[in-house]
Design a protein around this motif. Sequence first.
Motif, PDB file in Angstrom:
ATOM      1  N   LEU A  15       0.858  -1.188   0.000  1.00 53.58           N
ATOM      2  CA  LEU A  15       0.000   0.000   0.000  1.00 53.58           C
ATOM      3  C   LEU A  15       0.890   1.232   0.000  1.00 53.58           C
ATOM      4  CD1 LEU A  15      -2.874   1.230   0.259  1.00 53.58           C
ATOM      5  CD2 LEU A  15      -2.549   1.158   2.733  1.00 53.58           C
ATOM      6  N   TYR A  16       0.643   2.123  -0.949  1.00 50.37           N
ATOM      7  CA  TYR A  16       1.398   3.366  -1.081  1.00 50.37           C
ATOM      8  C   TYR A  16       0.457   4.555  -1.059  1.00 50.37           C
ATOM      9  CZ  TYR A  16       5.505   0.755  -2.644  1.00 50.37           C
ATOM     10  OH  TYR A  16       6.584  -0.087  -2.724  1.00 50.37           O
ATOM     11  N   LYS A  17       0.938   5.671  -0.569  1.00 52.01           N
ATOM     12  CA  LYS A  17       0.249   6.953  -0.737  1.00 52.01           C
ATOM     13  C   LYS A  17       1.211   7.828  -1.512  1.00 52.01           C
ATOM     14  CE  LYS A  17      -2.264  10.665   1.337  1.00 52.01           C
ATOM     15  NZ  LYS A  17      -2.968  11.155   2.504  1.00 52.01           N
ATOM     16  N   ILE A  22       3.407   2.548   2.791  1.00 52.35           N
ATOM     17  CA  ILE A  22       2.607   2.489   4.014  1.00 52.35           C
ATOM     18  C   ILE A  22       2.737   1.116   4.678  1.00 52.35           C
ATOM     19  CG2 ILE A  22       0.303   2.753   5.009  1.00 52.35           C
ATOM     20  CD1 ILE A  22       1.320   5.343   3.772  1.00 52.35           C
ATOM     21  N   ALA A  23       2.427   0.037   3.947  1.00 53.23           N
ATOM     22  CA  ALA A  23       2.456  -1.316   4.513  1.00 53.23           C
ATOM     23  C   ALA A  23       2.471  -2.332   3.384  1.00 53.23           C
ATOM     24  CB  ALA A  23       1.236  -1.539   5.402  1.00 53.23           C
ATOM     25  N   ILE A  30      -2.788  -5.895   5.839  1.00 50.16           N
ATOM     26  CA  ILE A  30      -2.695  -4.448   5.659  1.00 50.16           C
ATOM     27  C   ILE A  30      -3.836  -3.750   6.387  1.00 50.16           C
ATOM     28  CG2 ILE A  30      -2.758  -2.575   3.956  1.00 50.16           C
ATOM     29  CD1 ILE A  30      -1.381  -4.503   1.986  1.00 50.16           C
ATOM     30  N   LYS A  33      -2.907  -3.506   9.985  1.00 47.15           N
ATOM     31  CA  LYS A  33      -1.802  -2.568  10.208  1.00 47.15           C
ATOM     32  C   LYS A  33      -2.237  -1.112  10.079  1.00 47.15           C
ATOM     33  CE  LYS A  33       1.735  -5.707   8.405  1.00 47.15           C
ATOM     34  NZ  LYS A  33       2.684  -5.928   7.288  1.00 47.15           N
ATOM     35  N   THR A  34      -3.182  -0.839   9.167  1.00 47.63           N
ATOM     36  CA  THR A  34      -3.524   0.548   8.838  1.00 47.63           C
ATOM     37  C   THR A  34      -4.855   1.022   9.393  1.00 47.63           C
ATOM     38  OG1 THR A  34      -4.595  -0.075   6.763  1.00 47.63           O
ATOM     39  CG2 THR A  34      -2.233   0.414   6.675  1.00 47.63           C
ATOM     40  N   LYS A  36      -7.611   0.517   7.823  1.00 51.45           N
ATOM     41  CA  LYS A  36      -8.522   0.578   6.672  1.00 51.45           C
ATOM     42  C   LYS A  36      -9.339  -0.708   6.631  1.00 51.45           C
ATOM     43  CE  LYS A  36      -6.744   4.303   4.772  1.00 51.45           C
ATOM     44  NZ  LYS A  36      -7.467   5.537   4.915  1.00 51.45           N
ATOM     45  N   LEU A  41      -9.667  -1.893   0.842  1.00 49.53           N
ATOM     46  CA  LEU A  41      -8.396  -2.311   0.254  1.00 49.53           C
ATOM     47  C   LEU A  41      -8.614  -3.196  -0.966  1.00 49.53           C
ATOM     48  CD1 LEU A  41      -6.424  -3.012   3.534  1.00 49.53           C
ATOM     49  CD2 LEU A  41      -6.144  -1.064   2.003  1.00 49.53           C
ATOM     50  N   LEU A  65      -4.123   6.822  -2.325  1.00 46.79           N
ATOM     51  CA  LEU A  65      -3.727   5.485  -1.891  1.00 46.79           C
ATOM     52  C   LEU A  65      -3.775   4.540  -3.079  1.00 46.79           C
ATOM     53  CD1 LEU A  65      -5.617   5.158   1.491  1.00 46.79           C
ATOM     54  CD2 LEU A  65      -3.174   5.398   1.157  1.00 46.79           C
TER      55      LEU A  65
END
Length: 73
Positions: A15-17, A22-23, A30, A33-34, A36, A41, A65
Amino acid sequence: MATRIKPKSEQIWALYKGDEFIADGTPAEIARKTGKSFDTLMFMTRPSYVNRFVSNKKYKTKGRLEMVELEDD
């Protein structure tokens, strides 16, 4: 013997922003961890999520994201 194709929920993703990492892990990992939701996702892995931002320039500059599938070794 035939190779089994893993469903998206079992594949490893990152996962990127924007350019910021991010994770990584399965979507369930994920999500833990986040914070969300798993469904959010999984939606980010679909082409319809990407298509929403192709023509909208404001999202390109803010860093949305994005779920990126990682290769299996």
